[in-house]
Design an enzyme around this catalytic site. Sequence first.
Site, PDB file in Angstrom:
ATOM      1  NE  ARG A 220       0.091  28.878  46.827  1.00  0.00           N
ATOM      2  CZ  ARG A 220       1.152  28.599  46.072  1.00  0.00           C
ATOM      3  NH1 ARG A 220       2.170  29.414  46.063  1.00  0.00           N
ATOM      4  NH2 ARG A 220       1.152  27.518  45.323  1.00  0.00           N
ATOM      5  CB  ILE A 222      -7.634  25.293  49.795  1.00  0.00           C
ATOM      6  CG1 ILE A 222      -8.373  25.569  48.475  1.00  0.00           C
ATOM      7  CG2 ILE A 222      -8.472  24.405  50.705  1.00  0.00           C
ATOM      8  CD1 ILE A 222      -8.590  24.338  47.590  1.00  0.00           C
ATOM      9  CG  ASP A 241       3.230  26.161  52.680  1.00  0.00           C
ATOM     10  OD1 ASP A 241       4.043  25.753  51.826  1.00  0.00           O
ATOM     11  OD2 ASP A 241       2.043  26.422  52.421  1.00  0.00           O
ATOM     12  CB  ALA A 289       0.849  20.211  51.575  1.00  0.00           C
ATOM     13  CB  ALA A 298       2.954  10.101  25.680  1.00  0.00           C
ATOM     14  CG  ASN A 347      -8.641  16.833  34.515  1.00  0.00           C
ATOM     15  OD1 ASN A 347      -9.327  16.893  33.487  1.00  0.00           O
ATOM     16  ND2 ASN A 347      -8.259  17.906  35.184  1.00  0.00           N
ATOM     17  CE1 TYR A 353      -3.579  17.697  42.511  1.00  0.00           C
ATOM     18  CE2 TYR A 353      -5.565  17.201  41.263  1.00  0.00           C
ATOM     19  CZ  TYR A 353      -4.946  17.858  42.305  1.00  0.00           C
ATOM     20  OH  TYR A 353      -5.669  18.657  43.141  1.00  0.00           O
ATOM     21  CE  LYS A 357      -4.758  16.218  45.518  1.00  0.00           C
ATOM     22  NZ  LYS A 357      -4.515  16.703  46.891  1.00  0.00           N
ATOM     23  CB  THR A 389      -7.121  28.799  44.332  1.00  0.00           C
ATOM     24  OG1 THR A 389      -6.948  27.846  43.277  1.00  0.00           O
ATOM     25  CG2 THR A 389      -7.994  28.208  45.409  1.00  0.00           C
TER      26      THR A 389
HETATM   27  P1  NAD Z   1      -1.929  26.086  46.368  1.00  0.00           P
HETATM   28  O1  NAD Z   1      -0.855  25.718  45.406  1.00  0.00           O
HETATM   29  O2  NAD Z   1      -2.438  27.489  46.369  1.00  0.00           O
HETATM   30  O3  NAD Z   1      -1.466  25.752  47.864  1.00  0.00           O
HETATM   31  C1  NAD Z   1      -0.821  24.569  48.204  1.00  0.00           C
HETATM   32  C2  NAD Z   1       0.131  24.820  49.339  1.00  0.00           C
HETATM   33  O4  NAD Z   1       0.816  23.596  49.634  1.00  0.00           O
HETATM   34  C3  NAD Z   1       1.196  25.869  48.986  1.00  0.00           C
HETATM   35  O5  NAD Z   1       1.271  26.866  49.989  1.00  0.00           O
HETATM   36  C4  NAD Z   1       2.457  25.054  48.901  1.00  0.00           C
HETATM   37  O6  NAD Z   1       3.661  25.776  49.265  1.00  0.00           O
HETATM   38  C5  NAD Z   1       2.178  23.915  49.884  1.00  0.00           C
HETATM   39  N1  NAD Z   1       3.055  22.776  49.649  1.00  0.00           N
HETATM   40  C6  NAD Z   1       3.385  22.227  48.456  1.00  0.00           C
HETATM   41  N2  NAD Z   1       4.274  21.250  48.650  1.00  0.00           N
HETATM   42  C7  NAD Z   1       4.514  21.168  49.976  1.00  0.00           C
HETATM   43  C8  NAD Z   1       5.363  20.359  50.781  1.00  0.00           C
HETATM   44  N3  NAD Z   1       6.170  19.436  50.238  1.00  0.00           N
HETATM   45  N4  NAD Z   1       5.354  20.546  52.124  1.00  0.00           N
HETATM   46  C9  NAD Z   1       4.569  21.492  52.672  1.00  0.00           C
HETATM   47  N5  NAD Z   1       3.759  22.296  51.963  1.00  0.00           N
HETATM   48  C10 NAD Z   1       3.726  22.136  50.626  1.00  0.00           C
HETATM   49  O7  NAD Z   1      -3.098  25.028  46.122  1.00  0.00           O
HETATM   50  P2  NAD Z   1      -4.642  25.080  46.546  1.00  0.00           P
HETATM   51  O8  NAD Z   1      -5.437  25.362  45.348  1.00  0.00           O
HETATM   52  O9  NAD Z   1      -4.855  25.909  47.773  1.00  0.00           O
HETATM   53  O10 NAD Z   1      -4.863  23.520  46.892  1.00  0.00           O
HETATM   54  C11 NAD Z   1      -4.833  22.987  48.204  1.00  0.00           C
HETATM   55  C12 NAD Z   1      -5.186  21.520  48.138  1.00  0.00           C
HETATM   56  O11 NAD Z   1      -6.463  21.344  47.520  1.00  0.00           O
HETATM   57  C13 NAD Z   1      -4.206  20.682  47.315  1.00  0.00           C
HETATM   58  O12 NAD Z   1      -4.056  19.415  47.907  1.00  0.00           O
HETATM   59  C14 NAD Z   1      -4.904  20.568  45.966  1.00  0.00           C
HETATM   60  O13 NAD Z   1      -4.477  19.437  45.267  1.00  0.00           O
HETATM   61  C15 NAD Z   1      -6.343  20.459  46.413  1.00  0.00           C
HETATM   62  N6  NAD Z   1      -7.324  20.826  45.380  1.00  0.00           N
HETATM   63  C16 NAD Z   1      -7.425  22.119  44.905  1.00  0.00           C
HETATM   64  C17 NAD Z   1      -8.379  22.416  43.928  1.00  0.00           C
HETATM   65  C18 NAD Z   1      -8.573  23.820  43.387  1.00  0.00           C
HETATM   66  O14 NAD Z   1      -9.478  24.017  42.563  1.00  0.00           O
HETATM   67  N7  NAD Z   1      -7.798  24.814  43.803  1.00  0.00           N
HETATM   68  C19 NAD Z   1      -9.199  21.406  43.439  1.00  0.00           C
HETATM   69  C20 NAD Z   1      -9.063  20.117  43.936  1.00  0.00           C
HETATM   70  C21 NAD Z   1      -8.118  19.846  44.920  1.00  0.00           C
END
Ligand code: NAD
Length: 448
Positions: A220, A222, A241, A289, A298, A347, A353, A357, A389
């Site tokens: 799902r 990104i 996934d 992921a 804290a 943040n 997190y 990153k 998202t």
């Molecule tokens: P999301 O939660 O919609 O999707 C993340 C996906 O990763 C999920 O389908 C989840 O099941 C999968 N996942 C989690 N743990 C896993 C594991 N151990 N093994 C395999 N799959 C796993 O998140 P998103 O918003 O689509 O974010 C995708 C990436 O972009 C992430 O790395 C997130 O940190 C990064 N990101 C997102 C945003 C944002 O605004 N949405 C901003 C900055 C960074």
Amino acid sequence: MADRYLHFTGTAPGRFLTRRLGLPQPAPLRRWSPGTPTLDGPLLHLTAGDSTVTEELSALLAATGLDVTERVERIERPERPERPAGIVLDATAVVTPGGLAGVHAALHPVVRSLAPGGRVVVLGVRPSADDHHQAAAQQALEGFVRSLGKEIGRGATVQLLRIDPEGVAGAESTLRFLLSPRSAYISGQVIELTAAAPAPVADWAAPLAGRTALVTGAARGIGASVASVLARDGARVICLDVPQTGDELARTADALGATALPLDITADDAAQRIAAAVPDGLDVLVHNAGITRDRRLANMPADRWASVLDVNLDSVLRTTDALLAAGTVHRGGRIVATASIAGIAGNNGQTNYAASKAGIIGLVRALAPRAAADHGVTVNAVAPGFIETKMTAAVPLLIREAGRRMNSLGQGGLPVDVAETTAWFAQPASTAVNGQVVRVCGQSLLGA
Ligand code: NAD
């Protein structure tokens, strides 16, 4: 959650009201879709100083099929009132602060006529470690570009692309990307290319034909969008996934003609199971992921810390090392990791997190030159900002609104903006793009 404010400001009463109240007026961004031209108008090729790359650059721009002009007069002629849709300013020859006057002289007369959603790409070179006058002048371009990005408005974007004068040809995939609607949500970025020669491109519409790509977290959000854009560009895609995503993963993969790989990326044998799923090896590995477990330090128990570090950083290190060592990632391969602007700016409530990153950024910068030398593989990162998202829809209204508006484009990005950036890194023609962390954040006010 749709961005209602963006739609409202696009209506006549909305424009009137927001202008009267002095509120932000974000311009709707043009994204790529089949049949969309790279630029909706002419491209101006301007030069500051005596550039040594003018001819090669002109040939490269001509090869893109864009309507290129090097004469500013043309747009000022009343019988040809066409506004430029893009400007490439070659500032590679600017080696003293005095030479920066050429940057002003080139852009000042034309910047106002740039079409809405236009593109400005300033070409520079790496600031020299031996010549502090050249370094001052080239570093000055960074402040210039970041400021112009903040003031230009109307959905236009501005980037600084540092090229190696020995490797102009390697800039083609990046120039095509930065000039096109594919980079709609990227602005104020500095991208530095190496002199590496690009692989030949048979078809710019399907640059990943014959390639195999694996995307983690692809059920799902990104990740699903990345899988979809890589498939659009011709790749055979494997969507990985966690097994718990079951039907959702199967549906996403089926819709793309991709293969579903239910696997927890933190499993000890994750790399072996990936290798087994791609017996012919991989060309593109996308570490997307990611999880959040927000709490202030804290209040943060060790398990919330550990799970975020494990999914977002440790598993990326482990699988990358194992797949490179096993030769699963082919020569000419591409590794793309996912950082975040939280990893750059930090943040509140996200020490775990942001640490994970920021760790990705460290990994990418250190591994990129070695991976290129030892394996012929590039390593880059996307650093998304506020992307629309499910995750960001759950953010409380006021914080969500602040996240959306606090950037030069005045709106959130879409998953496809991150996906297009990943697809540009993934292209065989992007060999010169290595060790870069590109923010897809509309030039967010958070961080650099
Ligand atoms: P999301 O939660 O919609 O999707 C993340 C996906 O990763 C999920 O389908 C989840 O099941 C999968 N996942 C989690 N743990 C896993 C594991 N151990 N093994 C395999 N799959 C796993 O998140 P998103 O918003 O689509 O974010 C995708 C990436 O972009 C992430 O790395 C997130 O940190 C990064 N990101 C997102 C945003 C944002 O605004 N949405 C901003 C900055 C960074």
